[in-house]
Structures are given as C-alpha cells and as structure tokens.
Design a protein around this motif. Structure first.
Motif: not given
Length: 389
Positions: A37, A34, A70, A21, A223, A25-26, A59-60, A57
């Motif tokens: 990351l 996020v 993303p 990754l 995180m 970002c999200r 979402t990642t 977490k």
C-alpha cells in the motif's frame, strides 16, 4: 504544541507530503491483510480510504497512527521516517490527531478538561486554546458540562476540539460520523471538514460509504482485499472506474456480455470498440442505470439508433418503483431475459409487461475484460455466432 515543534520546518512546506505510506504491508498470523500500500497526503487535503468492511482500511489507519507497526514498508511524516519493520514511533511522537466513531470522551472530565487533555502548555495558554476551539465548534459556554449531558452531535464536536487542540499536522478519522443520524451527520461532517481545511490539516478518513467519500474527499483511495486499486478525485474515480467491481461499488450497474472479434464487440446495443483485447476474449459492457434512456415501443415509429445512444434494445417491464425524486424501472430484455435497470427522473411507473426500448449513453459505458474468461457465452452471443456461421 505546534506541529513544527515536533516535525521541524519540513512540515511547513506545501510540497512535502504530511503523511506517506510506502509499500506498506501488514501480516496477521501468516495472513496478509494490507499489501503493497502506497499513499501520500498533502497539507489541507482530505483523503478518503474507501472500501468494504474487512478490506484493511482500519489496519492502515492504525499503522499511520503508530498503534501498529508495518510488517514491510515504511511510514513517513513530513519526509521523516517514523516507522518500518524494525522500529515505530508511538502516536504521541507523530503529531497526529485521532477521531473514532465512539468519540472516546473521558466521562469524569468536563468539556474543558476533555479538550485540554492532550495539551502540555501553560495554564493560561491552555485555557485560551480551549476557549478558542469551543467557540469554533459552536460550544462556547459548554466548558463545565460533562459528556453525559451532551447530545451525540455535541459529543462529536467535543471530540473534534480535543483532536485539534495540539494542532496536529495530520488527522486520522475512523468512520467518526457513523453514529449520528443522517441530518446531523451531514451538518457535523461539513463543519468538521471546514475547520480541518482552515487549519491546513492533512486528513485521512476511513469510510465504507461511497456517498460520504464523494461528499467529503479531495481524493479517494479505493481499497479492496488489502490493496489500493485506484486513487483519484471523486469525479475521476466515479466516471473512470478501473474495473467492474470499482464501478459497482459506487452505484448499481448494468452488465452486458460480449466476445471480441476484430477489435470490437457486438451487443444488442450495437458495436463497441475493444482495442487491445484478443479475438475470442470475453468482455463486459458496464453502464449505470442513470445513463439509460427508455422509450415506448412504437412499431409504427421505431426508435432509431443514434451516435450518442447507439442501438436501442427491446424489453418488457418486470418492475417499476418510485424512489422519491426518481423512478427505477427494471426490464426483462428480449434478447436473453436478463434484467437491466434504468433510473428516470420524476415519476414514471409503467405497468408490468409494458414493452419498452432501452438505450444507453455510449460515452458513459465502460468495457472491461471479463474476470472469468471461461464464462459460457450467453444466448445473445450464441445467436451472433450462429448468424456468423
């Protein structure tokens, strides 16, 4: 299907990350959940994405799986880009296995049918793979049983076998053991990881429990509020936390405040070096209760300072509790009335009000800048300042 069929020869390399990754970002409705990351998983490595609920977490994990795209950054599998803001390959194109806390077994399929669901090979090969996996997870002979006939631990094993059936290069796990009782959880968790490591699978496991991460992980990514704040081996993360919040996430901590003067900070426990911090900066001396020592306050033979434990400070017992194999003693400190905790092996239950002296392992103490530099000095600091005047 073998992962190399999907990913090419790159997946067979031990030097290329199975999953990357990069600056991911999200955003949701204008809010960033996020942020920036970056994380890499190597073959056969178990990485725990650890943090409190709501920190991003899951979402990642969904971005890594291909369930979500993303907003910024990219996802790579075995060096091949599979997602960025403009495109995202679906989960079936990524050679990833997925395990969740609800198991998600198909109730209308028997055990063999559940395990074989994601396989696209011939009938004979499919049957052989199902038989192999059920034997590996300790469910040989369970082929014809249905999910409702299984215990929670057996359902977990079926979910693992189904996730492993296509030989995924990567296993993504979202708190898959949280629905099991403690004894069964330890057993199933250890068996699962042994199988995944034997298969050479790169594992990304989401959890909010520090003990689980410490037990399972080769590497922990801590995180907080959508960002990874520290990455390292469990021992490194625990013994060298990046800040007070990171230290406190793994266990109770004691905090003593001070003010920097001439690159050092005076406290009731002696001087602590604080290089790199300007005079007048507020700092926090952070140490864990298990790194404390208690002695009785004997006026005729006072406890003397040592290099290892520094200067002892006096307090009185506010509360003592027996915790099974250790005792937790809380002291109200004489210098400012603050409560500091000490964990003592075995049984130690002094009465409330008993005077004791507390010292700490200086090599296990951490000095961090105080996040809020406008903090009002505590009574000890005022005492030091007045004495200096």
């Amino acid at each position: 299907m073998n992962p190399s069929d999907l990913l090419g020869k790159a997946v067979l390399s031990e030097t290329i990350p199975r999953l990357e990754l990069r600056d991911v970002c999200r955003d949701y409705e204008g809010a960033r959940v996020v942020s920036d990351l970056t994380l890499a998983l190597m073959p056969g490595e178990v990485t725990c994405l650890l943090g409190p609920s709501g920190c991003g977490k899951s979402t990642t994990l969904r971005i890594a799986a291909g369930v979500e795209a993303p907003t910024h950054g990219e996802v790579r599998i075995a060096g091949r880009k599979v997602a960025d803001p403009s495109r995202s390959e679906p989960p079936e194109g990524r050679s990833v296995g997925l395990m969740f806390q609800d198991f998600a077994l198909f109730p209308h399929l028997d055990v063999a049918g559940n395990v074989a669901f994601g396989l696209t090979c011939g009938k004979a090969e499919k049957a052989a793979r199902v038989s192999e996996l059920l034997a590996r997870v300790g469910l040989a002979g369970y082929d014809a049983k249905y999910p409702h006939q299984l215990s929670g631990g057996e359902q977990q094993r079926v979910a693992l076998a189904r996730a492993l059936a296509p030989r995924p290069a990567i296993m993504l796990m979202d708190e898959p053991f949280s629905g099991l009782d403690n004894r069964l959880r330890d057993e199933i968790r250890d068996e699962t990881l042994d199988i995944l490591r034997d298969e050479g699978t790169a594992v990304l496991l989401v959890t909010h429990e520090p003990d689980e991460a410490m037990r399972m992980a080769d590497k922990i990514a801590l995180m907080r509020r959508g960002r990874i704040v520290q990455v390292g081996a469990p021992y490194t993360i625990y013994t060298n936390p990046v800040d007070r919040e990171a230290a406190a996430f793994f266990s109770d901590v004691n905090v003593v405040h001070g003010v920097v003067k001439d690159r050092q900070t005076e406290t009731p426990f002696g001087l602590f070096l604080t290089p790199g911090l300007v005079d007048g900066a507020d700092v926090e001396i952070v140490f864990r209760p298990q790194h404390c020592r208690l002695d009785f306050d004997r006026q005729e033979a006072p406890v003397r300072p040592t290099v290892e434990h520094g200067v002892p400070a006096r307090g009185r017992v506010a509360r003592a509790r027996f915790m099974g194999n250790q005792s937790l003693v809380e002291l109200a400190m004489d210098h400012d009335g603050s409560i500091l905790k000490a964990v003592i092996p075995g049984v130690f239950m002094p009465r409330e009000g008993t005077p004791l002296v507390l010292s700490l392992r200086r090599d296990h103490a951490h000095v961090f800048p105080c996040v809020n530099q406008s903090r009002v000095a505590d009574p000890w600091e005022r005492h030091v300042e007045q004495a200096a005047e």
